[in-house]
Design a protein around this motif. Structure first.
Motif, mmCIF file in Angstrom:
data_model
loop_
_atom_site.group_PDB
_atom_site.id
_atom_site.type_symbol
_atom_site.label_atom_id
_atom_site.label_comp_id
_atom_site.label_asym_id
_atom_site.label_seq_id
_atom_site.Cartn_x
_atom_site.Cartn_y
_atom_site.Cartn_z
ATOM 1 N N VAL A 95 4.647 -10.763 -50.631
ATOM 2 C CA VAL A 95 4.839 -11.881 -51.555
ATOM 3 C C VAL A 95 4.806 -13.186 -50.780
ATOM 4 C CG1 VAL A 95 6.151 -10.553 -53.263
ATOM 5 C CG2 VAL A 95 7.369 -11.669 -51.382
ATOM 6 N N VAL A 96 4.563 -14.254 -51.522
ATOM 7 C CA VAL A 96 4.570 -15.568 -50.879
ATOM 8 C C VAL A 96 5.245 -16.559 -51.832
ATOM 9 C CG1 VAL A 96 2.218 -16.081 -51.716
ATOM 10 C CG2 VAL A 96 3.149 -17.346 -49.756
ATOM 11 N N SER A 97 6.056 -17.445 -51.271
ATOM 12 C CA SER A 97 6.793 -18.384 -52.119
ATOM 13 C C SER A 97 5.951 -19.625 -52.386
ATOM 14 C CB SER A 97 8.100 -18.804 -51.463
ATOM 15 O OG SER A 97 7.869 -19.883 -50.575
ATOM 16 N N GLU A 98 6.452 -20.450 -53.309
ATOM 17 C CA GLU A 98 5.731 -21.681 -53.652
ATOM 18 C C GLU A 98 5.569 -22.587 -52.433
ATOM 19 O OE1 GLU A 98 9.247 -22.652 -56.419
ATOM 20 O OE2 GLU A 98 8.383 -24.592 -55.963
ATOM 21 N N ASN A 99 6.440 -22.413 -51.440
ATOM 22 C CA ASN A 99 6.342 -23.245 -50.231
ATOM 23 C C ASN A 99 5.660 -22.526 -49.072
ATOM 24 O OD1 ASN A 99 7.772 -25.421 -51.477
ATOM 25 N ND2 ASN A 99 9.621 -24.171 -51.278
ATOM 26 N N GLY A 100 5.020 -21.411 -49.378
ATOM 27 C CA GLY A 100 4.255 -20.717 -48.349
ATOM 28 C C GLY A 100 5.077 -19.815 -47.446
ATOM 29 N N VAL A 101 6.283 -19.422 -47.887
ATOM 30 C CA VAL A 101 7.102 -18.495 -47.109
ATOM 31 C C VAL A 101 6.705 -17.064 -47.480
ATOM 32 C CG1 VAL A 101 9.446 -17.701 -46.609
ATOM 33 C CG2 VAL A 101 9.001 -20.133 -47.076
ATOM 34 N N PRO A 145 -2.064 -13.485 -53.166
ATOM 35 C CA PRO A 145 -3.386 -13.420 -53.789
ATOM 36 C C PRO A 145 -4.425 -12.847 -52.818
ATOM 37 C CG PRO A 145 -2.804 -15.703 -53.300
ATOM 38 C CD PRO A 145 -1.592 -14.873 -52.994
ATOM 39 N N LYS A 146 -5.336 -12.079 -53.352
ATOM 40 C CA LYS A 146 -6.385 -11.501 -52.498
ATOM 41 C C LYS A 146 -7.533 -11.029 -53.375
ATOM 42 C CE LYS A 146 -3.731 -7.282 -52.650
ATOM 43 N NZ LYS A 146 -2.727 -6.465 -52.070
ATOM 44 N N MET A 147 -8.688 -10.869 -52.765
ATOM 45 C CA MET A 147 -9.870 -10.429 -53.508
ATOM 46 C C MET A 147 -10.802 -9.700 -52.549
ATOM 47 S SD MET A 147 -12.322 -12.797 -55.821
ATOM 48 C CE MET A 147 -13.906 -12.301 -56.433
ATOM 49 N N ARG A 148 -11.188 -8.496 -52.911
ATOM 50 C CA ARG A 148 -12.049 -7.703 -52.032
ATOM 51 C C ARG A 148 -13.142 -7.041 -52.863
ATOM 52 N NH1 ARG A 148 -11.547 -5.524 -47.086
ATOM 53 N NH2 ARG A 148 -9.329 -5.927 -46.882
ATOM 54 N N LYS A 149 -14.360 -7.003 -52.300
ATOM 55 C CA LYS A 149 -15.477 -6.371 -52.992
ATOM 56 C C LYS A 149 -15.464 -4.878 -52.726
ATOM 57 C CE LYS A 149 -20.500 -6.816 -53.525
ATOM 58 N NZ LYS A 149 -20.804 -5.395 -53.400
ATOM 59 N N LEU A 150 -15.686 -4.108 -53.778
ATOM 60 C CA LEU A 150 -15.833 -2.652 -53.636
ATOM 61 C C LEU A 150 -17.305 -2.313 -53.834
ATOM 62 C CD1 LEU A 150 -12.745 -1.377 -55.674
ATOM 63 C CD2 LEU A 150 -12.884 -1.899 -53.236
ATOM 64 N N LEU A 151 -17.576 -1.054 -54.149
ATOM 65 C CA LEU A 151 -18.957 -0.639 -54.388
ATOM 66 C C LEU A 151 -19.540 -1.375 -55.593
ATOM 67 C CD1 LEU A 151 -18.774 3.219 -53.819
ATOM 68 C CD2 LEU A 151 -19.659 1.477 -52.264
ATOM 69 N N GLY A 152 -20.838 -1.553 -55.580
ATOM 70 C CA GLY A 152 -21.513 -2.169 -56.720
ATOM 71 C C GLY A 152 -21.033 -3.589 -56.924
ATOM 72 N N THR A 153 -20.698 -3.917 -58.175
ATOM 73 C CA THR A 153 -20.247 -5.274 -58.475
ATOM 74 C C THR A 153 -18.755 -5.311 -58.776
ATOM 75 O OG1 THR A 153 -21.133 -4.819 -60.678
ATOM 76 C CG2 THR A 153 -22.439 -6.250 -59.263
ATOM 77 N N LYS A 154 -18.039 -4.262 -58.369
ATOM 78 C CA LYS A 154 -16.596 -4.206 -58.662
ATOM 79 C C LYS A 154 -15.788 -4.936 -57.592
ATOM 80 C CE LYS A 154 -16.530 -0.471 -61.821
ATOM 81 N NZ LYS A 154 -17.636 0.429 -61.485
ATOM 82 N N TYR A 155 -14.731 -5.565 -58.048
ATOM 83 C CA TYR A 155 -13.820 -6.279 -57.144
ATOM 84 C C TYR A 155 -12.387 -5.882 -57.452
ATOM 85 C CZ TYR A 155 -17.504 -9.386 -55.457
ATOM 86 O OH TYR A 155 -18.627 -9.886 -54.857
#
Lengths: 325, 341
Positions: A95-101, A145-155
């Motif tokens: 987790v990350v706080s609003e102040n980046g902790v 938050p994070k985002m990673r590409k899987l096979l095909g066009t799935k994320y």
């Protein structure tokens, strides 16, 4: 589109705390808007002025998260949930706080089904005094938050709910050169805590037509509740969810436009959960409403899954509807 | 009574599952064209029918009855040609198995809710199946069905109206078409010269799914007074008298925290003075009617609630007595002709 979505996902904003994501969206749309305003509850309203019908598109900026509610002597932070937190899907997350902790949210026991009451955030503090230097009661946390590409066009990643809706609207704003209808693109607040932001903004706009853009469930993963929506099967046109029965005449018109333009779409009847369409429908004297949804598996977890092919269809349909409705 | 029967047939033969009230527009217009000065529709699917008293600065009286009924919606077309469905509104799922329904696809098709014979039911013969265990059997194959039916198409009980002994009629949708019928008949009978208000009748949408239609219509009308009409439980075998009203005893005036005290009292006084048959029921903290939305719409409205006794609520065989519809019409006439309520 992927880069835009990533930028929006990185600008965190739990319900009621949408400042960063609002700024991020303003930065994206500023050169393309006729007018940009915010209202008393933090909604961002981007206009493209036209002569025809008043159409309100709406995607929510906020995401689920946690408020720090108590810091114990050892420096562990108890939390209260913001929106529909599923303890099973957020246990053992960063987790990350609003102040980046940064920290982790963990259950006291890993042998039992986790409950939010028995979970805490560990930021690595040695005691209360040290923790309080980084986190105040009332600070919000979100899963990282994070985002990673899987096979095909799935994320996979988070929070696709509902930054993917925001990204679709931003893209539509960029693509619509001349507005035939009077277009209001609303980036709403506090959807995850009861569709609250979209209520007052619907009253102030009083649109003829309201179309929400949000994620919806899918029925094609093992053990999923039965639902005839598939990941990668196209964007959806909403007919019903737990909060709204969409206007049949609008739904028919949307399907007609989608068919004519070979948009790949699915008919959506969502049994659990709702979206801003319900608030727009019952504002003032009422509006014709429906929604375009992005099929998403594992909603409200750290590994929400979408198919960018569905997102592309949603952008096309949004742009078409803006001028053809 | 003949007019009441005719109107009831005209209303009940129309499919109007919540959200799909617009399908009845032609029938509503035909039924009401000669009775009202103006008929409007709105985005929620409600009908607003205006009858003006032609007096200057006349106050506005809203009279509401909801057109929508409980029903179902198709959620999937299964591989063997069965349809899975979700409820719309508070369907009484206990009586669904083997019920006849109409599926409103590209065309209207006959369907039958499946029923597992008690011999084969794992959960025991006495248990009631949940809606997710039930399907609609249409006799079509999946391929044929997909050409007619889409996910999201509505499903309603099959229309059949039967007259019973003693002035009772039974069909689906009498909640709340019995009251809509009473309102229309009152407006047909009334002499415009006696009217003390501009009348705004709302034949409203989406009561069964959150009571939103009438509240939106009311927001646009901004009435001085609102009379909400709906059905209420009729007493009979197995129903507790203290929570029910009696068939053939006339419509009831509801007393509740949510209804206006003076308006309700004045209506009861008026009915007593004129010797109009009625009954009283208490609905302490909720009325479960459109009154709840109209009361707080806009800047708030003074409301009263009138109820017609109904048996077998939310089933395919809702039952009312025609006398009670006639009584509702009389009560509405009396109210519309009385000043200073």
């Amino acid at each position: 589109m992927v880069e835009l979505l990533k930028r929006l996902m990185l600008a965190s904003g739990a319900s009621g705390r949408e400042d960063k994501i609002r700024q991020a969206i303003i930065k994206e749309v500023e050169p393309y808007a006729d007018e940009i305003t915010t209202d008393n509850v933090g909604n961002l309203i981007v206009r493209k002025k036209g002569e025809g019908k008043k159409i309100m598109f709406c995607a929510h900026m906020d995401e689920i998260g946690f408020f720090a509610s108590y810091i114990d002597e050892s420096g562990y932070i108890k939390v209260s949930g913001i929106g529909g937190i599923n303890p099973v899907s957020c246990a053992f997350s960063e987790v990350v706080s609003e102040n980046g902790v940064y920290g982790v949210i963990v259950p006291e026991s890993s042998k039992e089904m986790p409950k939010l009451d028995n979970m805490y955030i560990d930021i690595g503090a040695k005691n209360k005094k040290q923790a309080e230097k980084s986190v105040k009661i009332g600070d919000y946390f979100v899963c990282v938050p994070k985002m990673r590409k899987l096979l095909g066009t799935k994320y996979v990643g988070r929070p696709f709910d509902d930054r993917v809706g925001c990204a679709i609207l931003v893209e539509a704003i960029k693509q619509i050169k001349e507005a035939k209808n009077d277009l209001y693109f609303v980036f709403s607040t506090q959807e995850e805590v009861g569709g609250r932001g979209s209520k007052p903004v619907s009253y102030s706009i009083m649109p003829d037509i309201g179309i929400a853009l949000d994620v919806t469930g899918t029925g094609d993963k093992p053990g999923a509740s039965p639902m005839a929506v598939k990941l990668g099967g196209g964007c959806t046109i909403k007919i019903k969810d737990a909060g709204v029965i969409c206007s049949p005449t609008l739904v028919n018109k949307m399907r007609e436009i989608a068919d004519e333009n070979k948009i790949k779409y699915q008919n959506e009847v969502l049994l659990y959960g709702g979206t801003d369409a319900s608030s727009i429908q019952v504002a003032g004297t009422g509006a014709y409403v429906s929604a375009i949804s992005i099929p998403s598996a594992f909603i409200h977890s750290g590994v929400e899954m979408i198919d960018m092919a569905d997102v592309k269809e949603a952008v096309k349909l949004t742009v078409l509807l803006a001028n053809k409705l | 009574m003949e007019n009441i029967k005719k109107t009831l047939v005209a209303l009940c033969s129309q499919m109007s599952v919540s959200g799909y009230e617009y399908l009845a527009e032609k029938a509503i217009r035909e039924l009401c064209a000669d009775i009202f000065d103006e008929i409007k529709t709105d985005p929620m699917g409600s009908y607003v029918l205006i009858k003006r008293c032609k007096k200057e600065n006349a106050p506005k009286l809203l009279i509401d009855g909801h057109l929508d009924t409980v029903g179902m919606m198709v959620t999937d077309i299964k591989k063997d040609g069965f349809l899975s469905v979700v409820n719309i509104g508070g369907l009484d799922t206990r009586v669904l198995p083997a019920t006849e329904v109409t599926v409103y696809g590209k065309e209207e098709i006959y369907g039958l809710v499946t029923s597992t014979p008690p011999h084969l039911r794992k959960q025991g013969a006495d248990s009631v199946p949940a809606l997710k265990e039930l399907y609609i059997d249409t006799g079509y194959s999946k391929e044929e069905l997909e050409k007619i039916v889409k996910i999201g198409d509505p499903v309603g009980y099959r229309y059949k109206l039967t007259e019973m002994n003693g002035g009772y009629v039974t069909t689906s949708g009498l909640d709340d078409k019995a009251c809509v019928c009473g309102i229309i008949e009152a407006m047909r009978e009334i002499d415009v010269n006696d009217l003390k208000y501009d009348i705004y009748v709302t034949i409203s949408a989406q009561e069964e799914t959150g009571k939103n239609g009438s509240a939106r219509a009311s927001f646009g009308i901004d009435p001085d007074i609102a009379i909400i009409t709906d059905v209420n439980f009729a007493s009979g075998d197995g129903t507790p008298d203290y929570e029910c009203i009696k068939c053939k005893d006339g419509c009831s005036v509801d007393i509740s925290s949510l209804t206006d005290k003076d308006l309700t009292r004045n209506i009861i006084k008026l009915l007593n003075k004129k010797g109009i048959k009625h009954q009283i029921i208490c609905e302490p903290s909720r009325t479960y009617t459109n009154n709840e939305g109209v009361l707080v719409s806009g800047q708030g409205t003074r409301t009263a609630v009138l109820s017609v006794p109904l048996k077998n609520m939310h089933t395919p065989c809702e039952t009312v007595n025609l006398e009670d519809i006639k009584s509702l019409a009389q009560v509405i006439c009396a109210i519309a002709c009385e000043e200073n309520l």
